[in-house]
Design a protein around this motif. Structure first.
Motif, mmCIF file in Angstrom:
data_model
loop_
_atom_site.group_PDB
_atom_site.id
_atom_site.type_symbol
_atom_site.label_atom_id
_atom_site.label_comp_id
_atom_site.label_asym_id
_atom_site.label_seq_id
_atom_site.Cartn_x
_atom_site.Cartn_y
_atom_site.Cartn_z
ATOM 1 N N ARG A 101 -32.917 72.395 24.717
ATOM 2 C CA ARG A 101 -32.590 73.197 26.035
ATOM 3 C C ARG A 101 -31.291 73.708 25.727
ATOM 4 N NH1 ARG A 101 -34.095 69.473 29.792
ATOM 5 N NH2 ARG A 101 -36.275 70.595 29.500
ATOM 6 N N PHE A 102 -30.539 72.788 25.302
ATOM 7 C CA PHE A 102 -29.052 73.213 25.062
ATOM 8 C C PHE A 102 -28.735 74.324 24.156
ATOM 9 C CE2 PHE A 102 -25.374 72.474 22.256
ATOM 10 C CZ PHE A 102 -24.119 72.582 22.996
ATOM 11 N N ILE A 103 -29.180 74.194 22.633
ATOM 12 C CA ILE A 103 -29.180 75.292 21.996
ATOM 13 C C ILE A 103 -29.934 76.582 22.295
ATOM 14 C CG2 ILE A 103 -31.002 74.649 20.322
ATOM 15 C CD1 ILE A 103 -27.487 75.372 19.555
ATOM 16 N N GLY A 104 -30.731 76.343 23.185
ATOM 17 C CA GLY A 104 -31.623 77.706 23.623
ATOM 18 C C GLY A 104 -30.906 78.501 24.273
ATOM 19 N N ALA A 105 -29.887 78.073 25.135
ATOM 20 C CA ALA A 105 -28.805 78.982 26.071
ATOM 21 C C ALA A 105 -27.926 79.440 25.164
ATOM 22 C CB ALA A 105 -28.274 77.921 26.792
ATOM 23 N N GLU A 106 -27.817 80.965 25.440
ATOM 24 C CA GLU A 106 -26.877 81.745 24.645
ATOM 25 C C GLU A 106 -25.404 81.458 24.686
ATOM 26 O OE1 GLU A 106 -26.597 86.229 24.703
ATOM 27 O OE2 GLU A 106 -28.674 86.091 25.070
ATOM 28 N N GLU A 107 -25.181 80.964 25.961
ATOM 29 C CA GLU A 107 -23.571 80.354 26.098
ATOM 30 C C GLU A 107 -23.272 79.214 25.298
ATOM 31 O OE1 GLU A 107 -20.997 78.206 29.388
ATOM 32 O OE2 GLU A 107 -22.799 79.440 30.104
ATOM 33 N N ASN A 108 -24.350 78.404 25.129
ATOM 34 C CA ASN A 108 -24.005 77.230 24.270
ATOM 35 C C ASN A 108 -23.845 77.589 22.674
ATOM 36 O OD1 ASN A 108 -23.763 75.518 26.266
ATOM 37 N ND2 ASN A 108 -25.757 75.067 26.271
ATOM 38 N N GLN A 109 -24.954 78.670 22.398
ATOM 39 C CA GLN A 109 -24.996 79.076 21.151
ATOM 40 C C GLN A 109 -23.724 79.770 20.629
ATOM 41 O OE1 GLN A 109 -28.173 81.737 19.994
ATOM 42 N NE2 GLN A 109 -29.505 80.470 21.532
ATOM 43 N N LYS A 110 -23.092 80.542 21.488
ATOM 44 C CA LYS A 110 -21.850 81.103 21.428
ATOM 45 C C LYS A 110 -20.627 80.199 21.274
ATOM 46 C CE LYS A 110 -18.739 84.650 23.482
ATOM 47 N NZ LYS A 110 -17.957 84.582 22.444
ATOM 48 N N ILE A 111 -20.611 79.020 22.086
ATOM 49 C CA ILE A 111 -19.628 78.247 21.922
ATOM 50 C C ILE A 111 -19.612 77.470 20.614
ATOM 51 C CG2 ILE A 111 -18.930 75.645 22.640
ATOM 52 C CD1 ILE A 111 -19.940 76.680 25.355
ATOM 53 N N ILE A 112 -20.698 77.167 20.152
ATOM 54 C CA ILE A 112 -20.957 76.509 18.759
ATOM 55 C C ILE A 112 -20.521 77.237 17.632
ATOM 56 C CG2 ILE A 112 -22.611 75.447 17.109
ATOM 57 C CD1 ILE A 112 -23.754 73.949 19.350
ATOM 58 N N LEU A 113 -21.073 78.370 17.703
ATOM 59 C CA LEU A 113 -20.717 79.719 16.649
ATOM 60 C C LEU A 113 -19.350 80.098 16.609
ATOM 61 C CD1 LEU A 113 -23.918 81.730 16.440
ATOM 62 C CD2 LEU A 113 -23.137 79.940 14.856
ATOM 63 N N ASP A 114 -18.705 80.032 17.908
ATOM 64 C CA ASP A 114 -17.320 80.323 17.751
ATOM 65 C C ASP A 114 -16.328 79.236 17.020
ATOM 66 O OD1 ASP A 114 -17.521 82.886 19.024
ATOM 67 O OD2 ASP A 114 -16.857 82.385 21.172
ATOM 68 N N PHE A 115 -16.675 78.156 17.710
ATOM 69 C CA PHE A 115 -16.197 76.746 16.878
ATOM 70 C C PHE A 115 -16.091 76.937 14.994
ATOM 71 C CE2 PHE A 115 -16.584 72.662 15.032
ATOM 72 C CZ PHE A 115 -15.067 72.254 15.326
ATOM 73 N N LEU A 116 -17.468 77.192 14.612
ATOM 74 C CA LEU A 116 -17.554 77.355 13.451
ATOM 75 C C LEU A 116 -17.024 78.418 12.635
ATOM 76 C CD1 LEU A 116 -21.358 75.901 13.503
ATOM 77 C CD2 LEU A 116 -19.294 74.526 12.720
ATOM 78 N N ASP A 117 -17.322 79.590 13.264
ATOM 79 C CA ASP A 117 -16.829 80.742 12.586
ATOM 80 C C ASP A 117 -15.412 81.494 12.901
ATOM 81 O OD1 ASP A 117 -19.202 80.488 11.378
ATOM 82 O OD2 ASP A 117 -20.500 81.887 12.605
ATOM 83 N N HIS A 118 -15.028 81.134 13.937
ATOM 84 C CA HIS A 118 -13.697 81.859 14.387
ATOM 85 C C HIS A 118 -12.547 81.041 14.172
ATOM 86 C CE1 HIS A 118 -16.090 85.093 15.255
ATOM 87 N NE2 HIS A 118 -16.760 84.433 15.965
ATOM 88 N N ILE A 119 -11.407 81.610 14.245
ATOM 89 C CA ILE A 119 -10.179 80.953 13.944
ATOM 90 C C ILE A 119 -9.476 80.434 15.287
ATOM 91 C CG2 ILE A 119 -9.721 81.904 11.675
ATOM 92 C CD1 ILE A 119 -7.506 83.819 13.010
ATOM 93 N N TRP A 120 -9.780 80.981 16.340
ATOM 94 C CA TRP A 120 -9.068 80.710 17.556
ATOM 95 C C TRP A 120 -9.538 79.276 18.233
ATOM 96 C CZ3 TRP A 120 -12.255 85.064 17.461
ATOM 97 C CH2 TRP A 120 -13.646 84.930 18.106
ATOM 98 N N THR A 121 -10.553 78.680 17.866
ATOM 99 C CA THR A 121 -10.796 77.336 18.470
ATOM 100 C C THR A 121 -10.937 76.318 17.238
ATOM 101 O OG1 THR A 121 -12.482 76.256 19.502
ATOM 102 C CG2 THR A 121 -13.163 78.070 18.305
#
Length: 147
Positions: free
Chosen positions: A58-78
């Motif tokens: 349920r958590f990973i199915g939500a776009e907002e949560n996917q974005k938070i995780i991928l932002d953490f993994l792939d971007h430098i600002w977090t």
């Protein structure tokens, strides 16, 4: 549970309005689910937070949560990711500025001197820690072990 499906009523034509509107590219659950780094975070959430499979889905199915995780993994600002459970065992994500509104155990994930987490060797680029829901109660134990 969210599924990434795409349906089009346009069927190759321009439709009645004569204008083809491109769909916004959105995160696809399949992309997140095939990422080994996300699998690793899922395993940690299962172990540390005792999250159940249905709650993770349920958590990973939500776009907002996917974005938070991928932002953490792939971007430098977090550089910090917090995972924590809420009422009913629901899983939530946030960053260092996010404070859970209730007392709960936290899974803290930090980047270890890197800006982006590589898809290979990522386990060595992450630092994991758990913080109890009532950290002040554990402070004397921590102090006695340090001293």
């Amino acid at each position: 549970m969210a599924e990434a499906t795409s349906t089009s009523s346009n069927r190759g034509g321009l439709g009645s309005g004569g204008v083809r509107v491109p769909q916004e590219p959105s995160l696809k659950t399949g992309v997140v689910l095939s990422d080994e780094r996300v699998d690793f975070l899922r395993e940690q959430a299962f172990c540390v937070l005792r999250v159940k499979t249905d709650k993770w889905n349920r958590f990973i199915g939500a776009e907002e949560n996917q974005k938070i995780i991928l932002d953490f993994l792939d971007h430098i600002w977090t550089n910090r990711l917090l995972l924590f459970t809420g009422p009913g065992g629901t899983l939530h994500a946030g960053d260092a500025q996010t404070s859970p509104p209730w007392k709960t155990k936290l899974l803290c994930v930090l980047k270890r001197g890197v800006k982006r987490i590589a898809r290979q060797g990522f386990r060595h680029q992450l630092r994991l820690g758990e913080v109890p829901g009532y950290p002040m109660e554990h402070l004397p134990v921590v102090i006695s072990e340090v001293g």
